[in-house]
Enzyme design. Structure first.
Site, PDB file in Angstrom:
ATOM      1  N   ASP A  90       0.809  -1.232   0.000  1.00 17.39           N
ATOM      2  CA  ASP A  90       0.000   0.000   0.000  1.00 17.39           C
ATOM      3  C   ASP A  90       0.836   1.273   0.000  1.00 17.39           C
ATOM      4  OD1 ASP A  90      -2.194  -1.614   0.147  1.00 17.39           O
ATOM      5  OD2 ASP A  90      -2.713  -1.137   2.215  1.00 17.39           O
ATOM      6  N   ASP A 131      -7.265  -6.146  10.207  1.00 17.95           N
ATOM      7  CA  ASP A 131      -6.804  -5.030   9.365  1.00 17.95           C
ATOM      8  C   ASP A 131      -6.831  -3.704  10.115  1.00 17.95           C
ATOM      9  OD1 ASP A 131      -6.563  -6.627   6.992  1.00 17.95           O
ATOM     10  OD2 ASP A 131      -8.747  -6.555   6.809  1.00 17.95           O
TER      11      ASP A 131
HETATM   12  C1  BGC Z   1      -0.447  -4.366  10.568  1.00 17.79           C
HETATM   13  C2  BGC Z   1       0.804  -5.082  11.012  1.00 17.79           C
HETATM   14  C3  BGC Z   1       0.615  -6.588  10.904  1.00 17.79           C
HETATM   15  C4  BGC Z   1       0.129  -6.962   9.511  1.00 17.79           C
HETATM   16  C5  BGC Z   1      -0.148  -8.442   9.355  1.00 17.79           C
HETATM   17  C6  BGC Z   1      -0.878  -4.844   9.205  1.00 17.79           C
HETATM   18  O1  BGC Z   1      -2.104  -4.270   8.871  1.00 17.79           O
HETATM   19  O2  BGC Z   1      -0.255  -2.983  10.574  1.00 17.79           O
HETATM   20  O3  BGC Z   1       1.098  -4.733  12.335  1.00 17.79           O
HETATM   21  O4  BGC Z   1       1.824  -7.247  11.193  1.00 17.79           O
HETATM   22  O5  BGC Z   1      -1.042  -6.251   9.194  1.00 17.79           O
HETATM   23  O6  BGC Z   1      -1.271  -8.841  10.060  1.00 17.79           O
END
Ligand code: BGC
Length: 471
Positions: free
Chosen positions: A176, A409
């Site tokens: 992103d 998320d």
């Molecule tokens: C988060 C991370 C996490 C990743 C995988 C992201 O949206 O900000 O902290 O490790 O997702 O779940």
């Protein structure tokens, strides 16, 4: 730019021919290198598809969480991405997201498992996730030196340890990030102040090219840069205000030469990371004529909204070509994250709608049940997608599970934390949307924890709605 079946088949034939040429030249390189006993150029020593014939590392910490859930055993042995989502994750920080294992621990464990491939997610850009708030991270917009010195350099140091020379290390680089500099900047109405800042200061371009150049120089690393998904950049248009597709590929191409990054440092690209876009819509084509008009030229079909694609396979395949046209190597491969894009379960249509109204036809025929493709947070009703697999389509190196199923998320409401995680309304089930999702409901599940934290409820729903179904 419309992609119909016959065009896709022509493309596949062309890709197959290109693959045959690539195989021949790889053999030539090996023979020449052996005869002269020169150190083989790092990039050329790499295999074409790192997933080919490979056992892929299973993260024991994710696996344990999955196995502890009812029914979780069915998928607990699947490989998932290891996210280095902050500087302290490199050493291991006992956080609820990354767990106590640091990068070395994972690499050691991969060697112990006898794995051939490990999937690492490089995710800590300054001003991270500029169009959203749920995963902004620890580094402010101007902290590019800290990103390079305290984050990328130590990762390079660890990955270059000869103890790991037998592993192919796949680095998924910066989810992103770059497409935001096309779609969410002024003068577009979708602009955010943070994305304008990141475009103006150049730190996404600087950071991603630095990461790719430094990591890509190692002989056993495979860099895949994140390239959004079809519901984000699947629009090609002669008018720059509406073109996301060509402009994004051009932006990626502009990295070549920055920080010493060459095309050889980029093994490929990944689409749909942590997103929910379907691989393909089985019951309709995006340019199918319904009631006298192609679906993707009909202003009433809001789901498509002139998008050139209705799934990740066609988008990834076409974007691959556009990236090659912008300077990347002919043999780059794509990955698609299929961890949560299955859309099975009771609401999955069993066939095409019989409606003659184009909008109704699409809404009743589509397997992707989101309100709108801009919805990205904890989508209610989603299911696991295709299990990880190698070479699923021409030009696609693998389907992978980079977002570990069960990890949130973003939180449904503000939760105080020291992880740099804000609250994004797109994660609130009651939010009615904004211009970036066409002012639609968020479609998010309620009662969700901070991004990266575990949600038993979401994990259960992903299992129940898996497609292909679990047994
Ligand atoms: C988060 C991370 C996490 C990743 C995988 C992201 O949206 O900000 O902290 O490790 O997702 O779940």
């Amino acid at each position: 730019m419309t992609l119909n079946r016959s065009r896709r088949h022509r493309r596949l034939a062309a890709l197959a021919a290109a693959a045959a040429v690539a195989a021949v030249s790889a053999m030539a390189v090996t023979t020449a290198g052996a005869a002269e006993e020169d150190p083989v150029d790092a990039a050329q020593a790499k295999v074409d598809n790192p997933y080919e014939g490979a056992q892929v590392y299973v993260n024991p910490q994710w696996s344990a969480r999955a196995a502890a859930e009812p029914g979780g055993d069915a998928i607990a042995d699947q490989p998932t991405g290891v996210w280095l989502d902050r500087i302290s994750a490199i050493e291991g920080n006992d956080s609820p997201t990354t767990g106590s294992m640091g990068l070395r621990d994972h690499l050691d464990e991969a060697v112990a498992q006898g794995a051939d491939v490990i999937q690492i997610v490089i995710y800590n850009l300054p001003g991270r996730d500029c169009a959203a708030l749920a995963s902004n991270g620890e580094l402010p917009a101007d902290a590019i030196d800290r990103y390079k010195n305290e984050y990328i350099d130590p990762i390079v140091e660890i990955q270059s340890d000869p103890a790991y020379a037998g592993l192919r290390i796949v680095n998924v680089i910066e989810i992103d990030s770059l497409p935001n500099l096309v779609t969410n900047v002024s003068p577009r109405p979708t602009a955010t102040a943070n994305c304008d800042t990141m475009k103006a200061n150049g730190n996404y371009v600087d950071g991603v090219s630095y990461a790719a150049a430094e990591l890509g120089a190692l002989p056993n690393t495979y860099n895949y840069l994140d390239a959004g998904h079809h519901g984000w950049i699947g629009w090609a248009d002669a008018n720059p205000q509406y073109d996301n597709f060509n402009a994004s590929a051009a932006l990626f191409g502009s990295l070549i030469g920055e920080n010493g990054m060459t095309a050889d440092h980029v093994h490929g690209f990944i689409t749909n990371t942590a997103n929910y876009s379907a691989l393909e819509e089985p019951y309709w084509e995006v340019d199918q004529v319904v009631s006298g008009q192609p679906i993707n030229q009909n202003p009433n079909v809001k789901w498509v909204d002139w998008n050139d694609f209705n799934g990740e396979i066609d988008f990834s395949t076409a974007f691959r070509e556009e990236l090659v046209a912008n300077g990347f190597n002919e043999d780059i491969g794509m990955l698609i994250d299929t961890s949560r894009n299955g859309w099975g379960g009771p609401d999955r249509p069993a066939g095409p709608s019989s409606s003659t109204d184009p909008a109704t036809f699409v809404d009743e025929s589509r397997i992707d049940r989101r309100y709108q493709k801009g919805n990205w947070c904890n989508q209610a009703g989603a299911g696991l997608g295709e299990r990880p697999q190698v070479n699923p389509e021409a030009g696609i190196d693998a389907y992978v599970w980079i977002k570990p199923p069960g990890e949130s998320d973003g939180s449904s409401e503000y939760i105080e934390n020291d992880e740099g995680k804000g609250f994004d309304q797109m994660c609130d089930p009651n939010y009615e949307g904004n211009i970036r999702n066409g002012n639609n409901p968020s479609g998010a599940r309620g009662e969700m924890p901070l991004s990266g934290h575990w949600s038993s409820e979401q994990f259960q729903e992903l299992l129940a709605n898996a497609y292909p179904p679990l047994n």
